[in-house]
Design an enzyme around this catalytic site. Structure first.
Site, PDB file in Angstrom:
ATOM      1  N   CYS A  73       0.830  -1.201   0.000  1.00 13.71           N
ATOM      2  CA  CYS A  73       0.000   0.000   0.000  1.00 13.71           C
ATOM      3  C   CYS A  73       0.861   1.246   0.000  1.00 13.71           C
ATOM      4  O   CYS A  73       1.817   1.352   0.774  1.00 13.71           O
ATOM      5  CB  CYS A  73      -0.867   0.032   1.252  1.00 13.71           C
ATOM      6  SG  CYS A  73      -2.205  -1.138   1.187  1.00 13.71           S
TER       7      CYS A  73
ATOM      8  N   TYR B  38      -7.878  -9.139   6.472  1.00 17.57           N
ATOM      9  CA  TYR B  38      -8.870  -8.412   5.673  1.00 17.57           C
ATOM     10  C   TYR B  38     -10.048  -9.327   5.346  1.00 17.57           C
ATOM     11  O   TYR B  38     -10.085 -10.476   5.771  1.00 17.57           O
ATOM     12  CB  TYR B  38      -8.198  -7.792   4.435  1.00 17.57           C
ATOM     13  CG  TYR B  38      -7.129  -6.789   4.852  1.00 17.57           C
ATOM     14  CD1 TYR B  38      -7.490  -5.638   5.562  1.00 17.57           C
ATOM     15  CD2 TYR B  38      -5.778  -7.017   4.604  1.00 17.57           C
ATOM     16  CE1 TYR B  38      -6.529  -4.732   5.994  1.00 17.57           C
ATOM     17  CE2 TYR B  38      -4.809  -6.105   5.034  1.00 17.57           C
ATOM     18  CZ  TYR B  38      -5.193  -4.968   5.721  1.00 17.57           C
ATOM     19  OH  TYR B  38      -4.243  -4.074   6.161  1.00 17.57           O
TER      20      TYR B  38
ATOM     21  N   GLY C 260       9.176  -7.640  -0.444  1.00 14.95           N
ATOM     22  CA  GLY C 260       8.456  -6.426  -0.098  1.00 14.95           C
ATOM     23  C   GLY C 260       9.393  -5.301   0.266  1.00 14.95           C
ATOM     24  O   GLY C 260       9.875  -4.559  -0.589  1.00 14.95           O
TER      25      GLY C 260
HETATM   26  C1  FNR Z   1       2.698  -4.294   3.040  1.00 14.50           C
HETATM   27  N1  FNR Z   1       2.134  -5.559   2.885  1.00 14.50           N
HETATM   28  C2  FNR Z   1       1.013  -5.718   2.105  1.00 14.50           C
HETATM   29  N2  FNR Z   1       0.536  -6.976   1.824  1.00 14.50           N
HETATM   30  C3  FNR Z   1      -0.484  -7.138   0.984  1.00 14.50           C
HETATM   31  O1  FNR Z   1      -0.879  -8.284   0.733  1.00 14.50           O
HETATM   32  N3  FNR Z   1      -1.096  -6.065   0.392  1.00 14.50           N
HETATM   33  C4  FNR Z   1      -0.689  -4.785   0.642  1.00 14.50           C
HETATM   34  O2  FNR Z   1      -1.206  -3.840   0.053  1.00 14.50           O
HETATM   35  C5  FNR Z   1       0.364  -4.592   1.567  1.00 14.50           C
HETATM   36  N4  FNR Z   1       0.801  -3.347   1.891  1.00 14.50           N
HETATM   37  C6  FNR Z   1       2.012  -3.181   2.534  1.00 14.50           C
HETATM   38  C7  FNR Z   1       2.577  -1.904   2.646  1.00 14.50           C
HETATM   39  C8  FNR Z   1       3.841  -1.743   3.205  1.00 14.50           C
HETATM   40  C9  FNR Z   1       4.457  -0.376   3.256  1.00 14.50           C
HETATM   41  C10 FNR Z   1       4.533  -2.877   3.702  1.00 14.50           C
HETATM   42  C11 FNR Z   1       5.906  -2.746   4.299  1.00 14.50           C
HETATM   43  C12 FNR Z   1       3.955  -4.121   3.641  1.00 14.50           C
HETATM   44  C13 FNR Z   1       2.901  -6.757   3.281  1.00 14.50           C
HETATM   45  C14 FNR Z   1       3.975  -7.058   2.243  1.00 14.50           C
HETATM   46  O3  FNR Z   1       3.418  -7.334   0.975  1.00 14.50           O
HETATM   47  C15 FNR Z   1       4.845  -8.254   2.683  1.00 14.50           C
HETATM   48  O4  FNR Z   1       4.032  -9.391   2.738  1.00 14.50           O
HETATM   49  C16 FNR Z   1       5.510  -8.028   4.028  1.00 14.50           C
HETATM   50  O5  FNR Z   1       6.109  -6.745   4.091  1.00 14.50           O
HETATM   51  C17 FNR Z   1       6.574  -9.087   4.301  1.00 14.50           C
HETATM   52  O6  FNR Z   1       7.528  -9.136   3.263  1.00 14.50           O
HETATM   53  P1  FNR Z   1       8.957  -8.373   3.374  1.00 14.50           P
HETATM   54  O7  FNR Z   1       8.673  -6.912   3.490  1.00 14.50           O
HETATM   55  O8  FNR Z   1       9.632  -8.902   4.605  1.00 14.50           O
HETATM   56  O9  FNR Z   1       9.677  -8.730   2.114  1.00 14.50           O
END
Ligand code: FNR
Length: 359
Positions: free
Chosen positions: A26, A184, A328
């Site tokens: 997001c 969600y 991410g």
């Molecule tokens: C997220 N994450 C997330 N997951 C998802 O399914 N939809 C989304 O829109 C979001 N938004 C989001 C925004 C931000 C700023 C962060 C940091 C994380 C979770 C993300 O996709 C991921 O699953 C987690 O951050 C874990 O992976 P990493 O960051 O350790 O690689």
């Protein structure tokens, strides 16, 4: 031959040039859900950076399904039109454009993280939330009013996912991901923590999984046969002290998602309740869940969580723990994660001509 991080991944007729995907994240950077220059630059630069798949943030299928008033949306043609140039640019850079279709359920109607993630009341720009049950998310502050969904609401939300998928396809996306994780709406139906319904959408495993199966099948029905559908799940609620969603149920769910037409399950975890305890939040902290699902099903599996280096991502694929490395936060720090990974691993990849002298 065992694949590596830079082996293309083909699902149906869609081929990603490598096994790196930008995780949906997001950006909370729209006025009324319409993509802006921020999205073009943010998503576009990660395509330039070499990722095989670039996925949008959670994109709301209806206004009630936004986490905050600033979320990206796809509930009108205007929203789809704003996304079309972005998918075109992503494709021009050799990446596959993907969209995460989302509804925030009881975690909707709050402020952005940098404004405190506080529940927003209708007179502050918020709205009434809908969820499987009337019990709101346990915030410290008063939550917005919440309503348990009627059968009609369930049909409406299903229709919203279908219309959103049709618009997403017209906007040029090649992969649709159904967001059923992180507490969600669809996860709220799956988990006994948030679902106390006594109709055919609550109670038994079959009933709690019904909506995600129906929505996956409905999205698949309008998504082209040659293009993949993903589903993101939380493999566990991380609430072993109570009746909750867990890895065993996720293993049972995966083949049912395949039957509904999913091609890949994107395996995340948590988000349903603030009492959750993450057992080990270190590097690759959710990979064991992806691996367990991969061992027990034929479905392709994406792993996410704490993947930060090319070597780690490459090992994940080489050891056949997952088919796709989903990155991410490292992509927030480094839009060129995939190009850096190729360099680190000594793999020759196409670098945009403009940048070749840097690599
Ligand atoms: C997220 N994450 C997330 N997951 C998802 O399914 N939809 C989304 O829109 C979001 N938004 C989001 C925004 C931000 C700023 C962060 C940091 C994380 C979770 C993300 O996709 C991921 O699953 C987690 O951050 C874990 O992976 P990493 O960051 O350790 O690689």
């Amino acid at each position: 031959m065992t694949p590596s991080l830079f082996t293309p991944l083909s699902l149906r007729e869609t081929t990603a040039r490598n096994r790196v995907m930008v995780s949906p994240m997001c950006q909370y950077s729209t006025g009324d859900g319409v993509a802006t220059d921020w999205h073009q630059v943010h998503l576009g630069s990660r395509a330039v950076g070499g990722a095989g798949v670039v996925m949008t943030e959670a994109t709301a299928v209806e206004p009630r399904g936004r986490i905050t008033p600033h979320d990206l949306g796809i509930w009108s043609q205007e929203h789809a039109d704003a996304l079309a140039p972005i998918t075109e640019f992503i494709r021009s850079q050799g990446s596959v454009p993907a969209i995460q279709l989302a509804h925030a359920g009881r975690k909707a109607s709050k402020t952005r993280p940098w404004d405190g993630s506080e529940p927003l009341q209708p007179d502050e720009g918020g709205w009434e939330t809908v969820a499987p049950s009337a019990e709101p998310y346990p915030y410290d502050d008063e939550p917005p009013q919440q309503r348990a969904m009627t059968a009609e609401d369930i049909d409406d939300v299903t229709d919203s996912f279908v219309t959103a998928a049709k618009r997403a396809r017209e906007a040029g996306f090649e992969i649709a991901e159904v967001h059923a994780a992180h507490g969600y709406l669809l996860h709220e139906f799956l988990s006994p923590v948030t679902n106390d319904r006594d109709d055919e959408y609550g109670g038994s495993f079959e009933n709690r999984t019904r909506l995600v199966r129906e929505i996956t099948a409905a999205v698949r029905a309008v998504w082209p046969d040659d293009k993949p559908v993903f589903v993101r799940i939380s493999a566990t609620d991380w609430l072993p002290d109570r009746e909750s969603w867990d890895i065993d149920q996720s293993v049972r769910l995966a083949p049912l998602l395949a039957e509904a037409g999913a091609d890949l399950v994107d395996v995340s975890a948590g988000g349903i309740h603030p009492d959750q305890e993450i057992p080990n939040a270190g590097p690759g902290y959710q990979i064991p869940y992806a691996e367990t699902i991969k061992e027990n099903t034929d479905l392709a599996v994406g792993a996410v969580g704490g993947i930060t280096t090319g070597e780690q991502a490459d090992q994940l694929i080489r050891n056949e723990r997952a088919d796709l490395a989903i990155v991410g936060r490292e992509h927030l720090r480094d839009p060129y994660f995939a190009l850096h990974a190729a360099h680190e691993l000594g793999v020759d990849v196409d670098v945009p001509a403009q940048y070749r002298r840097g690599f």
